[in-house]
Design an enzyme around this catalytic site. Structure first.
Site, short mmCIF file in Angstrom:
data_model
loop_
_atom_site.label_atom_id
_atom_site.label_comp_id
_atom_site.label_asym_id
_atom_site.label_seq_id
_atom_site.Cartn_x
_atom_site.Cartn_y
_atom_site.Cartn_z
N ASP A 289 71.58 -33.17 148.73
CA ASP A 289 70.86 -32.56 147.18
C ASP A 289 71.75 -32.65 145.84
O ASP A 289 72.93 -33.48 146.17
CB ASP A 289 71.33 -31.32 148.28
CG ASP A 289 70.48 -30.00 147.55
OD1 ASP A 289 69.97 -30.02 145.89
OD2 ASP A 289 69.64 -28.66 148.01
C1 NOJ Z 1 68.75 -28.31 144.77
C2 NOJ Z 1 68.03 -27.66 145.58
O1 NOJ Z 1 69.04 -27.41 147.05
C3 NOJ Z 1 66.60 -28.80 145.97
O2 NOJ Z 1 65.66 -28.07 146.77
C4 NOJ Z 1 66.02 -29.37 145.32
O3 NOJ Z 1 65.02 -30.45 145.71
C5 NOJ Z 1 67.02 -30.57 144.61
N1 NOJ Z 1 68.35 -29.21 143.70
C6 NOJ Z 1 66.73 -31.16 142.89
O4 NOJ Z 1 66.01 -30.12 142.27
#
Ligand code: NOJ
Length: 729
Positions: A289
């Site tokens: 993430d």
């Molecule tokens: C953080 C989020 O938790 C996730 O769901 C997302 O896909 C990523 N950022 C990328 O933006």
């Protein structure tokens, strides 16, 4: 993931040719710095928009006008494997550099958060899963895949498959709710829609299952918080949607931010390798993430970035989103022997295979303009999805639907905000494309009028409120949460109605006129009192661009509501988490004080998972249970005993009365949605395989135990019938 022999050979020869730098670069999703006062990674920019620090319009303005520094030089040197971009020109320009100017011409994989529709934004997942319509879930995913692929996006960071039992967690909105079976069906449908139509490279994208795993079980519903759970809970509740998606062929997975029993998912080898790949057979790649590898230092699981990077790669995390830690430290870790070249090669191979599977080597660019985004067909699908996601919670004396000529007063600030229909994480949504409730209702009901009474972001204007209450023969109050109150980083300790909205409900309580509340929200809310103050309640969630029309058509009866709740509603915030499939206790809530309940509220949810009304009335008949060697079948007739055609959601729950581990009070094991014309009946068959009547124990073994089971077929409303059966396996 099936590739031809020729493609496999090409991958192997590329890996032989690649320098170490080129290999590590494939594992790097470049962080994008944006000039113009926003020197932050793209992912953080998205987060700023998601949590309200940046409005959606500001975000798009920055995207459109800022001079972007997309590390062109690094791409030229073959040092970037992936980026996040959301416009076709930039996608083509950067891809051209990767293909024509880098030494090996390996295409970039371009990812984006396309969560519930791309430009044609459809209902949030929490709402859409409530349609109980697998085909709809598949078709909206397919539409999003096509719209975005035409814009040069190859990879969706979706579907989100986090079971969410705690309404305080803001990300409840992004997933399909609290039930593992429904979410598994949703997962399968989404993978089919995103990935399966490979008749042209323009028809599919790579899905990304997230957040693996247990993210929704964050303690206290506080985002990013620690997660502890038993092996049996993990396997019975949190893993099934991921397994269903992997079985359906999902090509990528995103590791969750949280720690699971003490090990952050980013560096959790047991989860990312032992279970995901070796046990479940996942053959794609895993991405972190945003910034999560760096966060392992804050977690205190690594002393510095190099250690965090080495641990993540060793665990099975192939691509680094946003930190460039792989880029900066893996060479050193190889030199010191902390990681092996074989581990790097494996990760490179997994990423190249997905790029190959996507057709990027043959079709790296998009032709402009090719997209059918926001076409009439797409808008029609968005309307269908919105209508099928609406849940009717209350309808005293059949107040709804309303005649078209009803004189209506509309109050509540959310009603007049087209920006609020999108739901969280709709980063490609543009306000001009959204239909507000005021726009939809005033079009459907010519005698309706909106009154600017405030109550959410601005104080209530008493004089206008009195005017509104005097004008209409029916008062419609639109209430709930702003979009910025659900999604990432939006946990709330108090999930009652924000602002002065409760006062608006109170103003309707003793009014001598029929009243309707329409809820717009991204999570269940604690609204027990308010629900009692109005005659009818429609849960409309955040329904996407066509929200205003869908709600208006539901008020008029052009749409007959048929969705069900995907999450249970607590009575008060302090009751969270509340969910229908909870384990038995030794003291189930009862009249005695010494039973499992709170002293100050009624036991049980205000509304349970699976609940929802219709304008039609249905009756179950000839309900029969049949046992075969492999399965249990329930066959029944569903009759529509009303004057209105409608759709019914027939649900099958199973209770395992005695087990070697405490079992849930009941679990959904099947459902069918059927359309039944007025005064007609339809035969429905539900089937559960006997092998699915078992559960996972804490040793990771699947147990199918003989004993008594109760099979209940219900519509989540007035019809319900149960059978008890002794089964031996
Ligand atoms: C953080 C989020 O938790 C996730 O769901 C997302 O896909 C990523 N950022 C990328 O933006």
């Amino acid at each position: 993931m099936k590739l031809s022999a020729e493609q496999e050979t090409k991958i192997q020869s590329l890996i032989r040719e690649m320098t170490l730098d080129e290999k590590i670069a494939q594992l790097n999703q470049a962080s994008v710095s944006i000039v113009g006062g926003f020197d932050v990674p793209f992912s953080e920019l998205i987060e700023m928009m998601t949590d309200g620090r940046l409005s959606q319009d500001e975000f798009h303005k920055i995207m459109a006008t800022s001079e972007k520094d997309y590390h062109e030089e690094e791409i030229k040197q073959g040092l970037v494997g992936s980026i996040m971009v959301q416009d076709p020109e930039t996608s083509n320009r950067l891809q051209k550099i990767a293909i024509e100017e880098s030494r090996l011409g390996i295409p970039l994989i371009i990812g984006l958060d396309v969560i519930h529709g791309y430009k044609t934004v459809v209902p949030i997942a929490l709402a859409e899963a409530g349609s109980f319509d697998r085909d709809l879930m598949r078709r909206t995913a397919q539409m999003a895949a096509k719209e975005s692929r035409a814009d040069g996006i190859h990879w969706h960071f979706a579907p989100m498959l986090d079971i969410s039992r705690d309404a305080r967690w803001g990300r409840v909105s992004e997933g399909g709710g609290e039930d593992p079976y429904l979410l598994s069906q949703f997962a399968k449908a989404k993978i089919e829609g995103l990935q399966n139509d490979q008749s042209s490279h323009l028809n599919y994208v790579a899905a990304c299952l997230k957040h693996y795993v247990g993210y929704g079980a964050c303690e206290g519903g506080r985002d990013y918080n620690t997660v502890s759970m038993s092996e049996s809970l993990l396997r019975n509740v949190y893993l099934p949607p991921f397994r269903a998606a992997i079985d359906a062929g999902a090509t990528t997975v995103m590791a969750a931010f949280n720690d699971l029993n003490g090990v952050p998912c980013t560096v959790n080898r047991e989860m990312l390798t032992d279970k995901l790949r070796e046990e479940f057979g996942f053959d794609g790649f895993v991405v972190s993430d945003a910034n999560a590898i760096r966060e392992c230092v804050a977690h205190g699981i690594a002393s510095d970035e190099a250690e965090a990077g080495a641990k993540a790669l060793y665990a099975g995390l192939d691509m680094d989103m946003g930190t460039e830690i792989y880029l900066k430290t893996l060479k050193g870790s190889l030199a010191s022997g902390t990681i092996s070249l074989e581990t790097v090669d494996q990760a490179v191979e997994r990423i190249l295979r997905v790029k190959m599977w996507l057709g990027l080597f043959d079709h790296p660019y998009v032709e402009l303009p090719e997209s059918d985004e926001l076409s009439e067909d797409n808008k029609a699908l968005a309307l269908e999805a919105a209508e099928k996601s609406i849940v009717l919670l209350k309808n005293k004396d059949d107040l709804l639907p309303l005649p078209i000529d009803t004189k209506i007063s509309i109050i509540g600030e959310l009603a007049n905000k087209a920006s609020e229909v999108s739901g969280a994480w709709a980063i490609s949504f543009r306000e001009k494309d959204g239909v507000s409730l005021v726009e939809g209702i005033t079009k459907e009901f010519p005698n309706s009028r909106y009154f600017e009474v405030g109550g959410l972001e601005t104080p209530i204007n008493e004089a206008i409120l009195q005017e509104a209450l005097a004008y209409g023969d029916v008062i419609i109050l639109v209430a709930g949460e702003l979009v910025s109150m659900s999604g990432e980083a939006t946990s709330r300790a108090d999930i009652s109605l924000p602002g002065e909205q409760s006062k608006l409900f109170a103003a309707l309580e003793n009014l001598d006129k029929p009243t309707v509340a329409i809820l717009m929200n991204g999570r269940p809310m604690a609204i027990e009192k308010e629900v009692g103050q109005v005659d009818a309640v429609i849960e409309a969630w955040h329904l996407g661009i066509q929200m205003g029309h869908a709600v208006a058509r539901t008020l008029s009866g052009a749409n007959n509501p048929s969705a069900r709740l995907t999450v249970s509603f607590p009575r008060v915030s302090g009751q969270c988490p509340v969910y229908y499939n909870h384990p038995n206790t030794g003291r189930p809530a009862g009249r005695s004080k010494f039973t499992s309940k709170y002293m100050d509220i009624e036991p049980g949810a205000l509304y349970d998972f699976g609940y929802g009304l219709s304008y039609s009335r249905f009756a179950f008949g000839n309900v029969v249970l049949k046992e075969t060697a492999e399965s249990i079948q329930i066959i029944l007739d569903v009759s529509n005993i009303s004057d209105r055609d409608g759709e019914e959601v027939v649900q099958l729950y199973v209770t395992d009365k005695v087990g070697s581990l405490v079992r849930p009070v009941k679990e959904l094991k099947g459902f069918e949605k059927v359309t039944v014309a007025s005064k007609e009946k339809v035969a429905v068959e539900l089937r559960v395989d006997k092998k699915d009547l078992g559960f996972w124990n804490n040793q990771g073994q699947y147990c199918l135990e003989d004993g008594d089971f109760i099979f209940t077929v219900t519509d989540g409303n007035e019809n319900s019938e149960s059978f008890e059966l002794n089964l031996s396996f």
